[in-house]
Design a protein around this motif. Structure first.
Motif, short mmCIF file in Angstrom:
data_model
loop_
_atom_site.label_atom_id
_atom_site.label_comp_id
_atom_site.label_asym_id
_atom_site.label_seq_id
_atom_site.Cartn_x
_atom_site.Cartn_y
_atom_site.Cartn_z
N ALA A 121 -73.58 -15.66 10.56
CA ALA A 121 -72.52 -16.09 11.49
C ALA A 121 -71.23 -15.30 11.29
CB ALA A 121 -72.24 -17.58 11.32
N ARG A 122 -71.31 -14.19 10.59
CA ARG A 122 -70.10 -13.40 10.34
C ARG A 122 -69.47 -12.95 11.66
NH1 ARG A 122 -69.67 -8.06 6.39
NH2 ARG A 122 -67.39 -7.83 6.55
N GLY A 123 -68.17 -13.17 11.77
CA GLY A 123 -67.44 -12.75 12.96
C GLY A 123 -67.50 -13.73 14.11
N ARG A 124 -68.23 -14.83 13.94
CA ARG A 124 -68.34 -15.80 15.03
C ARG A 124 -67.20 -16.81 14.96
NH1 ARG A 124 -73.46 -15.52 17.63
NH2 ARG A 124 -72.58 -17.14 18.97
N LEU A 141 -70.55 -27.80 8.53
CA LEU A 141 -69.77 -27.59 9.74
C LEU A 141 -68.62 -26.65 9.41
CD1 LEU A 141 -69.37 -31.24 11.14
CD2 LEU A 141 -70.98 -29.51 11.91
N VAL A 142 -68.56 -25.50 10.08
CA VAL A 142 -67.50 -24.54 9.83
C VAL A 142 -66.86 -24.15 11.16
CG1 VAL A 142 -66.86 -22.37 8.74
CG2 VAL A 142 -68.82 -23.64 7.87
N HIS A 143 -65.56 -24.44 11.31
CA HIS A 143 -64.86 -24.15 12.55
C HIS A 143 -63.83 -23.06 12.30
CE1 HIS A 143 -61.84 -24.71 15.79
NE2 HIS A 143 -62.93 -24.88 16.52
N ASP A 144 -63.99 -21.92 12.96
CA ASP A 144 -63.10 -20.77 12.78
C ASP A 144 -62.90 -20.46 11.30
OD1 ASP A 144 -62.88 -20.48 15.50
OD2 ASP A 144 -60.87 -21.32 15.65
N GLY A 145 -63.99 -20.52 10.54
CA GLY A 145 -63.94 -20.18 9.12
C GLY A 145 -63.51 -21.30 8.20
N GLU A 200 -71.12 -23.48 18.86
CA GLU A 200 -71.33 -22.12 19.37
C GLU A 200 -72.64 -21.53 18.85
OE1 GLU A 200 -69.43 -20.46 21.51
OE2 GLU A 200 -67.98 -22.08 21.67
N LEU A 201 -73.02 -21.96 17.64
CA LEU A 201 -74.17 -21.33 16.98
C LEU A 201 -74.76 -22.27 15.93
CD1 LEU A 201 -75.76 -18.61 16.38
CD2 LEU A 201 -74.04 -18.19 14.61
N PHE A 202 -76.10 -22.28 15.85
CA PHE A 202 -76.81 -22.90 14.73
C PHE A 202 -77.35 -21.78 13.84
CE2 PHE A 202 -77.63 -26.47 17.80
CZ PHE A 202 -77.06 -27.49 17.06
N ILE A 219 -88.08 -23.75 19.43
CA ILE A 219 -87.08 -24.83 19.53
C ILE A 219 -86.34 -24.68 20.85
CG2 ILE A 219 -85.01 -25.82 18.49
CD1 ILE A 219 -86.01 -24.82 15.79
N GLU A 220 -86.46 -25.69 21.70
CA GLU A 220 -85.95 -25.61 23.07
C GLU A 220 -84.57 -26.25 23.18
OE1 GLU A 220 -88.93 -27.25 25.61
OE2 GLU A 220 -90.45 -25.77 25.04
N ILE A 221 -83.55 -25.45 22.92
CA ILE A 221 -82.17 -25.92 23.03
C ILE A 221 -81.35 -24.86 23.75
CG2 ILE A 221 -82.25 -27.40 20.98
CD1 ILE A 221 -80.91 -25.11 19.41
N GLU A 222 -80.16 -25.23 24.19
CA GLU A 222 -79.29 -24.29 24.90
C GLU A 222 -78.48 -23.41 23.95
OE1 GLU A 222 -76.87 -26.34 27.70
OE2 GLU A 222 -78.55 -27.28 28.74
N THR A 223 -78.15 -23.95 22.78
CA THR A 223 -77.31 -23.23 21.83
C THR A 223 -78.10 -22.12 21.14
OG1 THR A 223 -76.11 -25.29 21.41
CG2 THR A 223 -75.82 -23.54 19.81
N GLU A 224 -77.44 -21.00 20.90
CA GLU A 224 -78.07 -19.93 20.13
C GLU A 224 -78.41 -20.43 18.72
OE1 GLU A 224 -77.10 -15.36 18.59
OE2 GLU A 224 -75.57 -16.52 19.68
N ILE A 225 -79.60 -20.07 18.25
CA ILE A 225 -80.04 -20.50 16.92
C ILE A 225 -80.67 -19.31 16.22
CG2 ILE A 225 -82.23 -21.41 17.86
CD1 ILE A 225 -82.05 -23.61 15.67
#
Length: 248
Positions: A121-124, A141-145, A200-202, A219-225
């Motif tokens: 998740a680097r840079g996300r 859970l990590v929000h903006d680092g 944003e990402l799993f 795995i059928e989800i909308e979020t990128e994993i």
């Protein structure tokens, strides 16, 4: 240069290494020692002293992962270690034992910090949820680092069942589930997290992530994993990073 030391305390092994935070990797080869039986706080502190002594003397902070929930250095749950940990001020115990500044972090939280800073998740930006699929389901859970500690999302109840008791990798192995069968359970789990958090990402860690091509595409989800990339280095690196941040 003094590098912070990361120690990853697990149910079967305790491993540690100094960490070069600029490179996001070990500054020296890691050392691993078997977890004592019983794994009482005093016995584990002795192993930590032995491990730290294997590296050159340093004044840098030490970060230690603990497989449980902690608040201000006090352990509040210990599902896979000795029950004597509950209520122990581990921060104070290990600071005295090692004679160095010590900071504790939940093991899944450490892995999450490392994956966001140096790994998958680097840079996300935004909310990243890192899950570890193993005996149970760990989460970070990590929000903006910035870490939101002790999320314990493996304990979310879905259809009257605790998620990790239905969808952990240990359950896949116990019930001999096929990859598609397990992916169905994981789909329900990750859809639930989607509805609750809209990340944003799993990022999916744990040993089984090395076989991610077998189940992640199902795995059928909308979020990128995506699979984790640091694997068994994440705990040590994340612990050292957390200690460095807390000491600065």
């Amino acid at each position: 240069m003094d590098h912070p030391l990361g120690i990853d305390f697990g149910g079967t092994g305790i491993k540690g290494a100094p960490v070069d935070l600029a490179a996001g990797d070990f500054a020296q080869k890691k050392v691993k020692i078997d977890t004592p039986r019983p794994a009482t706080p005093t016995a584990v502190a002795g192993v930590f002293r032995e491990l730290v002594a294997d590296f050159p003397r340093s004044a840098a902070a030490v970060g230690i992962t603990v497989p449980g929930v902690m608040k201000r250095g006090v352990v509040h749950s210990a599902p896979n270690i000795d029950p004597a940990w509950i209520g122990t001020d581990a921060d104070a115990l290990f600071t005295e034992a090692l004679g160095r500044e010590v900071h504790l972090i939940n093991d899944a939280d450490a892995a999450g910090l490392a994956e966001v800073e140096y790994g998958a998740a680097r840079g996300r930006r935004g909310l990243v949820i890192v899950t570890t699929l193993g005996t149970g389901i760990g989460s970070a859970l990590v929000h903006d680092g910035v870490l939101v500690p002790n999320s314990e999302l493996g304990h979310v109840q879905i259809d009257g069942r605790v998620a990790e008791q239905h969808a952990a990798n240990s359950i896949r192995e116990r019930d001999d589930l096929s990859w598609p069968e397990w992916a169905e359970r994981l789909t329900v789990y990750y859809r639930t997290l989607e509805r609750l958090f809209t990340p944003e990402l799993f990022v999916v860690g744990g040993g089984v992530s090395q076989q991610s091509e077998e189940f992640l595409p199902l795995i059928e989800i909308e979020t990128e994993i995506v699979p984790a990339t640091l694997r068994n280095r994440a705990g040590i690196i994340g612990a050292a990073l957390a200690a460095s941040r807390a000491a600065s």
